[in-house]
Enzyme design. Structure first.
Site, PDB file in Angstrom:
ATOM      1  N   ASP A   9     123.345  76.869  18.511  1.00 43.00           N
ATOM      2  CA  ASP A   9     123.219  77.525  19.815  1.00 43.00           C
ATOM      3  C   ASP A   9     124.590  78.048  20.236  1.00 43.00           C
ATOM      4  OD1 ASP A   9     122.986  78.111  22.512  1.00 43.00           O
ATOM      5  OD2 ASP A   9     122.064  76.195  23.054  1.00 43.00           O
ATOM      6  N   ILE A  10     124.690  79.322  20.461  1.00 38.44           N
ATOM      7  CA  ILE A  10     125.988  79.939  20.771  1.00 38.44           C
ATOM      8  C   ILE A  10     126.588  79.395  22.077  1.00 38.44           C
ATOM      9  CG2 ILE A  10     125.169  81.971  22.072  1.00 38.44           C
ATOM     10  CD1 ILE A  10     127.188  83.629  20.339  1.00 38.44           C
ATOM     11  N   GLY A  31     115.747  85.112  25.142  1.00 40.52           N
ATOM     12  CA  GLY A  31     116.616  84.972  23.971  1.00 40.52           C
ATOM     13  C   GLY A  31     118.002  84.436  24.301  1.00 40.52           C
ATOM     14  N   VAL A  32     118.978  85.004  23.649  1.00 44.08           N
ATOM     15  CA  VAL A  32     120.353  84.514  23.807  1.00 44.08           C
ATOM     16  C   VAL A  32     120.868  84.830  25.216  1.00 44.08           C
ATOM     17  CG1 VAL A  32     121.551  86.536  22.840  1.00 44.08           C
ATOM     18  CG2 VAL A  32     122.502  84.266  22.523  1.00 44.08           C
ATOM     19  N   ASP A  33     120.410  85.925  25.790  1.00 41.73           N
ATOM     20  CA  ASP A  33     120.788  86.324  27.155  1.00 41.73           C
ATOM     21  C   ASP A  33     120.372  85.224  28.153  1.00 41.73           C
ATOM     22  OD1 ASP A  33     121.631  87.917  29.240  1.00 41.73           O
ATOM     23  OD2 ASP A  33     120.028  89.400  29.059  1.00 41.73           O
ATOM     24  N   SER A 120     120.539  92.423  18.693  1.00 40.87           N
ATOM     25  CA  SER A 120     119.347  93.259  18.416  1.00 40.87           C
ATOM     26  C   SER A 120     118.340  92.643  17.441  1.00 40.87           C
ATOM     27  CB  SER A 120     119.730  94.665  17.893  1.00 40.87           C
ATOM     28  OG  SER A 120     120.208  95.472  18.940  1.00 40.87           O
ATOM     29  N   GLY A 122     116.461  90.006  17.699  1.00 44.60           N
ATOM     30  CA  GLY A 122     115.338  89.258  18.271  1.00 44.60           C
ATOM     31  C   GLY A 122     114.334  90.231  18.880  1.00 44.60           C
ATOM     32  N   VAL A 123     114.267  90.211  20.199  1.00 46.19           N
ATOM     33  CA  VAL A 123     113.336  91.069  20.941  1.00 46.19           C
ATOM     34  C   VAL A 123     113.478  92.546  20.543  1.00 46.19           C
ATOM     35  CG1 VAL A 123     112.749  91.869  23.278  1.00 46.19           C
ATOM     36  CG2 VAL A 123     113.347  89.495  22.914  1.00 46.19           C
TER      37      VAL A 123
HETATM   38  N1  APR Z   1     122.254  80.994  20.184  1.00 43.28           N
HETATM   39  C1  APR Z   1     122.388  81.815  19.132  1.00 43.28           C
HETATM   40  N2  APR Z   1     121.490  82.768  18.797  1.00 43.28           N
HETATM   41  C2  APR Z   1     120.389  82.862  19.581  1.00 43.28           C
HETATM   42  C3  APR Z   1     120.171  82.046  20.713  1.00 43.28           C
HETATM   43  C4  APR Z   1     121.167  81.071  21.007  1.00 43.28           C
HETATM   44  N3  APR Z   1     121.054  80.251  22.038  1.00 43.28           N
HETATM   45  N4  APR Z   1     118.993  82.407  21.275  1.00 43.28           N
HETATM   46  C5  APR Z   1     118.484  83.396  20.515  1.00 43.28           C
HETATM   47  N5  APR Z   1     119.319  83.671  19.494  1.00 43.28           N
HETATM   48  C6  APR Z   1     119.189  84.685  18.440  1.00 43.28           C
HETATM   49  C7  APR Z   1     117.813  85.172  18.103  1.00 43.28           C
HETATM   50  O1  APR Z   1     117.185  84.281  17.208  1.00 43.28           O
HETATM   51  C8  APR Z   1     118.126  86.518  17.455  1.00 43.28           C
HETATM   52  O2  APR Z   1     118.465  86.346  16.079  1.00 43.28           O
HETATM   53  O3  APR Z   1     119.875  85.849  18.881  1.00 43.28           O
HETATM   54  C9  APR Z   1     119.385  86.984  18.190  1.00 43.28           C
HETATM   55  C10 APR Z   1     119.163  88.116  19.174  1.00 43.28           C
HETATM   56  O4  APR Z   1     117.906  87.978  19.792  1.00 43.28           O
HETATM   57  P1  APR Z   1     117.629  88.328  21.334  1.00 43.28           P
HETATM   58  O5  APR Z   1     118.255  87.320  22.210  1.00 43.28           O
HETATM   59  O6  APR Z   1     116.184  88.550  21.467  1.00 43.28           O
HETATM   60  O7  APR Z   1     118.461  89.709  21.579  1.00 43.28           O
HETATM   61  P2  APR Z   1     118.102  91.236  21.229  1.00 43.28           P
HETATM   62  O8  APR Z   1     117.223  91.378  20.055  1.00 43.28           O
HETATM   63  O9  APR Z   1     119.422  91.959  21.240  1.00 43.28           O
HETATM   64  O10 APR Z   1     117.237  91.711  22.471  1.00 43.28           O
HETATM   65  C11 APR Z   1     117.853  91.887  23.720  1.00 43.28           C
HETATM   66  O11 APR Z   1     116.353  90.432  24.814  1.00 43.28           O
HETATM   67  O12 APR Z   1     116.158  88.810  26.413  1.00 43.28           O
HETATM   68  C12 APR Z   1     116.444  90.008  26.158  1.00 43.28           C
HETATM   69  O13 APR Z   1     117.819  90.538  28.055  1.00 43.28           O
HETATM   70  C13 APR Z   1     117.718  90.640  26.646  1.00 43.28           C
HETATM   71  O14 APR Z   1     116.349  92.518  26.994  1.00 43.28           O
HETATM   72  C14 APR Z   1     117.359  91.991  26.178  1.00 43.28           C
HETATM   73  C15 APR Z   1     116.815  91.763  24.801  1.00 43.28           C
END
Ligand code: APR
Length: 181
Positions: A9-10, A31-33, A120, A122-123
């Site tokens: 977890d970052i 997600g990570v946000d 990018s 994830g979502v």
């Molecule tokens: N620590 C590390 N990596 C994480 C964590 C965490 N706590 N949570 C999620 N991830 C990973 C996911 O598994 C994925 O590989 O981070 C990567 C990016 O995924 P997302 O968080 O979904 O980000 P992204 O694909 O850039 O989409 C951005 O998602 O929630 C929203 O507000 C954000 O709308 C934006 C979109």
């Protein structure tokens, strides 16, 4: 640049800056946000709100710094990656810009370490192997320009972590130990 790979977890990582994969509103999300805002507390969102009231929105590829609230970091760098649309809409260039803008800012601020999630992937649906190739090309271009900076790639999932391990295996200076947090 020294490279470290961590599976975990970052928000638990100690680094001068933690990069957030945000959206253009900078108002948080999943997600990570979501994890960064939850762990960092309301101070980060308050700063984001103030910034958005000045700049309107955060463009794709742009990097916006805030403080890091309760996180073990000095800064959060908010950046907005591309939504995957098939690859012909400039996605690779935009994704590279997120990484490069963050490295540039780390250099300007004189930081020693920066932690990246897989922006990018994830979502936003960016294909994982292609995203890691973009990261590799940025690392190759920025290696010399970022002497003394430790760059940590943090992946929650084991599969994604493995892709990074494969990509950086054999790199001099890369710390590829199976660190898990
Ligand atoms: N620590 C590390 N990596 C994480 C964590 C965490 N706590 N949570 C999620 N991830 C990973 C996911 O598994 C994925 O590989 O981070 C990567 C990016 O995924 P997302 O968080 O979904 O980000 P992204 O694909 O850039 O989409 C951005 O998602 O929630 C929203 O507000 C954000 O709308 C934006 C979109």
């Amino acid at each position: 640049m020294d490279i470290q790979l961590i599976q975990g977890d970052i928000t638990k990582v100690s680094a001068d800056a933690i990069v957030n994969a945000a959206n253009s509103s900078l108002m948080g999300g999943g997600g990570v946000d979501g994890a960064i805002h939850r762990a960092g507390g309301p101070e980060i969102l308050a700063e984001c709100r103030e910034i958005i009231s000045r700049i309107g929105s955060c463009n794709k590829g742009q990097v916006v710094p805030t403080s890091a609230g309760r996180l073990k970091a000095r800064y959060v760098f908010h950046t907005v990656g591309p939504v995957w649309q098939g690859g012909a809409a400039g996605e690779a260039e935009l994704l590279a810009r997120c990484y490069e803008g963050s490295l540039e800012l780390a250099r300007e601020l004189g930081l020693s370490s920066i932690a990246f999630p897989a922006i990018s992937c994830g979502v936003y649906g960016y294909p994982k192997e292609e995203a890691v190739q973009v990261v590799r090309s940025v690392v190759d271009r920025w290696h010399e320009k970022t002497a003394g900076l430790t760059v940590i790639f943090v992946n929650l999932s084991r599969d994604m972590h493995r892709l990074y391990e494969k990509m950086f295996a054999g790199d001099a200076g890369a710390n590829l130990s199976e660190r898990k947090i």
